[in-house]
Design an enzyme around this catalytic site. Sequence first.
Site, PDB file in Angstrom:
ATOM      1  N   SER A  62      21.463  52.163  34.573  1.00  0.00           N
ATOM      2  CA  SER A  62      22.790  52.779  34.601  1.00  0.00           C
ATOM      3  C   SER A  62      23.133  53.336  35.987  1.00  0.00           C
ATOM      4  CB  SER A  62      22.870  53.906  33.583  1.00  0.00           C
ATOM      5  OG  SER A  62      22.525  53.448  32.299  1.00  0.00           O
TER       6      SER A  62
HETATM    7  N1  SAH Z   1      18.905  54.201  30.791  1.00  0.00           N
HETATM    8  C1  SAH Z   1      18.534  52.841  31.065  1.00  0.00           C
HETATM    9  C2  SAH Z   1      19.658  51.943  30.617  1.00  0.00           C
HETATM   10  C3  SAH Z   1      19.227  50.609  30.232  1.00  0.00           C
HETATM   11  S1  SAH Z   1      20.533  49.572  29.621  1.00  0.00           S
HETATM   12  C4  SAH Z   1      18.292  52.700  32.552  1.00  0.00           C
HETATM   13  O1  SAH Z   1      18.965  53.423  33.302  1.00  0.00           O
HETATM   14  O2  SAH Z   1      17.481  51.885  32.972  1.00  0.00           O
HETATM   15  C5  SAH Z   1      20.422  49.848  27.882  1.00  0.00           C
HETATM   16  C6  SAH Z   1      19.120  49.510  27.229  1.00  0.00           C
HETATM   17  O3  SAH Z   1      19.298  49.655  25.825  1.00  0.00           O
HETATM   18  C7  SAH Z   1      18.646  48.081  27.448  1.00  0.00           C
HETATM   19  O4  SAH Z   1      17.374  48.117  28.030  1.00  0.00           O
HETATM   20  C8  SAH Z   1      18.601  47.492  26.032  1.00  0.00           C
HETATM   21  O5  SAH Z   1      17.532  46.583  25.835  1.00  0.00           O
HETATM   22  C9  SAH Z   1      18.443  48.737  25.185  1.00  0.00           C
HETATM   23  N2  SAH Z   1      18.834  48.622  23.786  1.00  0.00           N
HETATM   24  C10 SAH Z   1      19.889  47.959  23.244  1.00  0.00           C
HETATM   25  N3  SAH Z   1      19.903  48.113  21.906  1.00  0.00           N
HETATM   26  C11 SAH Z   1      18.844  48.907  21.595  1.00  0.00           C
HETATM   27  C12 SAH Z   1      18.316  49.433  20.363  1.00  0.00           C
HETATM   28  N4  SAH Z   1      18.880  49.176  19.170  1.00  0.00           N
HETATM   29  N5  SAH Z   1      17.209  50.199  20.429  1.00  0.00           N
HETATM   30  C13 SAH Z   1      16.603  50.481  21.622  1.00  0.00           C
HETATM   31  N6  SAH Z   1      17.045  50.007  22.796  1.00  0.00           N
HETATM   32  C14 SAH Z   1      18.157  49.233  22.786  1.00  0.00           C
END
Ligand code: SAH
Length: 217
Positions: A62
């Site tokens: 993010s």
């Molecule tokens: N805060 C993280 C954001 C990653 S993007 C960072 O800054 O790196 C969002 C993430 O949510 C992705 O890695 C995706 O795989 C995950 N995601 C999507 N649906 C999900 C679910 N049901 N449970 C857990 N993770 C999920």
Amino acid sequence: MDEYQIARERMIQHLREHYKIQDERVLDAMTAVPRHFFVPEALKAQAYKDNALPIASNQTISQPFIVARMTELLELNNQSKILEIGAGSGYQTAILAFLAREIYAVERVPQLAEEARERLQKFNVQNVSLRCADGTNGWENHAPFDGILVAAGSPSLPEPLLKQLRQGGKLVIPIGEDQKTQKLTRITRSAANDFQTEDFGACAFVPLIGEHGWKND
Ligand code: SAH
């Protein structure tokens, strides 16, 4: 001191002056955690730019502003127990770990969960438990939580997360009826059956995929 220190200080200044992030604890955490450590090797030089960056499996780390804003909205303290859904790179997880007592983080993609776990270990973060699962079901065994942060866009409020929020606790989650844009939403559980909703404007996250999120991939 590392080679990115000046870039990181500039990022903090931009968060403070342009985005009006006021919580000094959040800014301290973002000063302490090296974001370049959490982005793919080839993108390290861009780690402190004002945007999201791609990580593995078509996901993103993010934008720094979003990490700061969501963390600020949780209003956590050093006693808080926090649930994070969508750990991705582990960057947001490390920020939460710096500020709160215990973090339970869930990531759906096995490769990302594994890499995030390794990074957090290397970074010597002790107060995080991370598991690979569908986070829309929360993490019942460790509930209730003082705060829940969802880092992926959901079509609606996942019911299990509301149930796992402590009275007085806050859930910060992007909600949107289409998969491309959401509203950054904060729910406060003011009493057992009393939930207040606040809207903090437009945002764009990758989809939250799971039983209580989007059903498709
Ligand atoms: N805060 C993280 C954001 C990653 S993007 C960072 O800054 O790196 C969002 C993430 O949510 C992705 O890695 C995706 O795989 C995950 N995601 C999507 N649906 C999900 C679910 N049901 N449970 C857990 N993770 C999920």
